[in-house]
Design an enzyme around this catalytic site. Structure first.
Site, PDB file in Angstrom:
ATOM      1  N   ASP A   1       0.875  -1.163   0.000  1.00 18.81           N
ATOM      2  CA  ASP A   1       0.000   0.000   0.000  1.00 18.81           C
ATOM      3  C   ASP A   1       0.920   1.224   0.000  1.00 18.81           C
ATOM      4  O   ASP A   1       1.700   1.414   0.934  1.00 18.81           O
ATOM      5  CB  ASP A   1      -0.878  -0.040   1.255  1.00 18.81           C
ATOM      6  CG  ASP A   1      -1.797   1.157   1.378  1.00 18.81           C
ATOM      7  OD1 ASP A   1      -1.600   2.151   0.636  1.00 18.81           O
ATOM      8  OD2 ASP A   1      -2.710   1.126   2.220  1.00 18.81           O
ATOM      9  N   ILE A   2       0.864   2.051  -1.025  1.00 25.16           N
ATOM     10  CA  ILE A   2       1.813   3.148  -1.145  1.00 25.16           C
ATOM     11  C   ILE A   2       1.723   4.125   0.019  1.00 25.16           C
ATOM     12  O   ILE A   2       2.702   4.794   0.357  1.00 25.16           O
ATOM     13  CB  ILE A   2       1.644   3.894  -2.493  1.00 25.16           C
ATOM     14  CG1 ILE A   2       2.892   4.754  -2.769  1.00 25.16           C
ATOM     15  CG2 ILE A   2       0.357   4.710  -2.515  1.00 25.16           C
ATOM     16  CD1 ILE A   2       2.989   5.260  -4.184  1.00 25.16           C
TER      17      ILE A   2
ATOM     18  N   ASN B   1      -5.206  15.569  -8.775  1.00 27.40           N
ATOM     19  CA  ASN B   1      -6.142  16.389  -9.532  1.00 27.40           C
ATOM     20  C   ASN B   1      -5.448  17.710  -9.866  1.00 27.40           C
ATOM     21  O   ASN B   1      -4.686  18.230  -9.060  1.00 27.40           O
ATOM     22  CB  ASN B   1      -7.377  16.650  -8.662  1.00 27.40           C
ATOM     23  CG  ASN B   1      -8.545  17.163  -9.458  1.00 27.40           C
ATOM     24  OD1 ASN B   1      -8.501  18.254 -10.019  1.00 27.40           O
ATOM     25  ND2 ASN B   1      -9.615  16.383  -9.501  1.00 27.40           N
TER      26      ASN B   1
ATOM     27  N   GLY C   1      -9.531   7.173  -5.786  1.00 27.02           N
ATOM     28  CA  GLY C   1      -8.456   6.192  -5.876  1.00 27.02           C
ATOM     29  C   GLY C   1      -7.267   6.493  -4.982  1.00 27.02           C
ATOM     30  O   GLY C   1      -7.432   6.813  -3.789  1.00 27.02           O
TER      31      GLY C   1
ATOM     32  N   ASP D   1      -5.267   9.028  -4.918  1.00 23.94           N
ATOM     33  CA  ASP D   1      -5.273  10.401  -4.414  1.00 23.94           C
ATOM     34  C   ASP D   1      -6.062  10.493  -3.112  1.00 23.94           C
ATOM     35  O   ASP D   1      -5.590  11.051  -2.105  1.00 23.94           O
ATOM     36  CB  ASP D   1      -5.883  11.318  -5.481  1.00 23.94           C
ATOM     37  CG  ASP D   1      -5.754  12.790  -5.118  1.00 23.94           C
ATOM     38  OD1 ASP D   1      -4.723  13.178  -4.554  1.00 23.94           O
ATOM     39  OD2 ASP D   1      -6.694  13.558  -5.424  1.00 23.94           O
TER      40      ASP D   1
ATOM     41  N   THR E   1      -3.286   4.708 -14.194  1.00 24.75           N
ATOM     42  CA  THR E   1      -4.014   3.500 -14.606  1.00 24.75           C
ATOM     43  C   THR E   1      -5.337   3.343 -13.865  1.00 24.75           C
ATOM     44  O   THR E   1      -6.070   2.401 -14.133  1.00 24.75           O
ATOM     45  CB  THR E   1      -3.154   2.245 -14.376  1.00 24.75           C
ATOM     46  OG1 THR E   1      -2.754   2.183 -13.004  1.00 24.75           O
ATOM     47  CG2 THR E   1      -1.921   2.262 -15.261  1.00 24.75           C
ATOM     48  N   GLY E   2      -5.616   4.245 -12.925  1.00 25.80           N
ATOM     49  CA  GLY E   2      -6.872   4.181 -12.182  1.00 25.80           C
ATOM     50  C   GLY E   2      -7.937   5.049 -12.834  1.00 25.80           C
ATOM     51  O   GLY E   2      -8.444   4.744 -13.909  1.00 25.80           O
TER      52      GLY E   2
ATOM     53  N   TYR F   1      -7.707   7.814 -14.343  1.00 26.95           N
ATOM     54  CA  TYR F   1      -7.342   8.394 -15.642  1.00 26.95           C
ATOM     55  C   TYR F   1      -7.505   7.398 -16.791  1.00 26.95           C
ATOM     56  O   TYR F   1      -7.549   7.779 -17.955  1.00 26.95           O
ATOM     57  CB  TYR F   1      -5.899   8.910 -15.618  1.00 26.95           C
ATOM     58  CG  TYR F   1      -5.749  10.257 -14.940  1.00 26.95           C
ATOM     59  CD1 TYR F   1      -6.480  11.356 -15.374  1.00 26.95           C
ATOM     60  CD2 TYR F   1      -4.871  10.425 -13.875  1.00 26.95           C
ATOM     61  CE1 TYR F   1      -6.346  12.593 -14.764  1.00 26.95           C
ATOM     62  CE2 TYR F   1      -4.723  11.657 -13.257  1.00 26.95           C
ATOM     63  CZ  TYR F   1      -5.457  12.739 -13.705  1.00 26.95           C
ATOM     64  OH  TYR F   1      -5.326  13.962 -13.092  1.00 26.95           O
TER      65      TYR F   1
END
Length: 342
Positions: free
Chosen positions: A9-10, A23, A31, A33, A118-119, A121
């Protein structure tokens, strides 16, 4: 300046900086963000983000990381995927480039990226991974000493987050299918042969009293000594230096392409008695773009060899198919649930 792929998990990664696909306006998106804002502290982070204002696509800015296990959050703004003809790839490349430049400015020793865009966007994963590997690879090969000590992490939450191109994966998969079973049968045959030799050895040992055990041992030791002397090959260091010279590359380019620490590489070329790990030798073979015969030779010079394991079969497949980029090789290993080279 090693590159690593990790499943994590980042928001929990310990690094000097973590990168967020943000954003363009100072609002909380969805996601990754949203998860980063939640973990860092929504109000504090949003207040800092508002001070920056709007960020242009392809650009980056940073804030403190607050409640995260990091010092900074680098906010990168991408653009939504349409069909690839609206400059989407250039913007994504710029995100990686500007994020890495920001990490250098902040004197970070480590930075962690998600597979950006990849989420929400909607970028295709295989192509987005290509961009990530290309841009991180370019950065790693820069000669500035200030970049050399930075660890770069590509953080994925689950296996489905990574997708390699079908051509690369298909070529490796075909090689494994064609060679792994054959290798396993060869190993089984070798094991049977060793068992037979042990049986014969035990039988011979029981006959020592007939021919004289001492004379037999002496003659055998002499024969082994003569054999090893006559078959003594070139040292690993000398073999490595020959291949480096033939490649025309500078030492720095070699160890960076091998995703290797400068100090470890220095030890390899300065200490003739040093025996490196097999994975380090394979990493150097990839960096030098050796073929399979040359790779076997450099492994042999260090007393190493490919085994019949599925992992080694995959590594051989990469070499046979000229997949020499170690980051792509590590991605293949990671995708197959195997230990990466670095």
């Amino acid at each position: 300046m090693p590159f690593h792929i990790i499943r994590h998990d980042i928001t929990k990664v310990k690094a000097d900086a973590i990168v967020n696909t943000a954003n363009p306006k100072p609002v909380i998106g969805s996601g990754t963000d949203s998860a980063i804002y939640e973990a860092a502290g929504r109000e504090k982070l949003l207040a800092e983000r508002e001070k920056i204002g709007e960020i242009e696509p392809g650009h980056s800015a940073y804030t403190p990381a607050f409640g995260l296990s990091a010092k900074y959050i680098i906010h990168c703004v991408g653009t939504s995927w349409k069909d690839g003809t609206y400059g989407e790839w250039d913007i994504l490349r710029s995100c990686y480039k500007t994020a890495l430049e920001t990490a250098v400015q902040l004197k970070c020793k480590s930075v962690a990226f998600p597979l950006m865009a990849t989420g929400a966007y909607g970028y295709p994963k295989a192509e987005a991974l290509d961009v990530a590997l290309q841009e991180i690879g370019r950065f790693r090969l820069k000669t500035e000493s200030r970049n050399e000590d930075m660890d770069i992490y590509l953080v994925v939450f689950d296996k489905q987050a990574l997708e390699l191109s079908g051509d690369e994966y298909g070529a490796v998969e075909q090689f494994i299918d064609e060679n792994y079973v054959t290798d396993q049968r060869a190993r089984e045959y070798a094991a049977d042969s060793r068992a037979m030799r042990r049986f014969r050895g035990e039988t011979m040992a029981s006959s020592f009293h007939i021919i004289g055990a001492k004379d037999l041992l002496n003659s055998t030791s002499e024969a082994i000594g003569e054999y090893l002397s006559s078959h003594k090959g070139q040292s690993f260091r000398d073999t490595l230096m020959e291949y480096i010279k033939a490649s025309g590359m500078e030492n720095a380019e070699v160890y960076k392409k091998a995703n290797m620490d400068r100090k470890l590489f220095s030890k390899m070329i300065s200490k003739s008695e040093y025996t490196p790990k097999k994975d380090n030798i394979i990493a150097l073979a990839l960096a030098l773009q050796l073929d399979i015969t040359q790779t076997n030779e450099i492994l042999k010079s260090a007393g190493r060899a490919f085994s019949g394991s599925k992992r080694d079969t995959l590594l051989r497949a990469c070499i046979e198919n000229k997949i020499y980029d170690i980051m792509r090789v590590d991605t293949l290993l990671f995708d197959c649930g195997m230990d990466t080279l670095s």
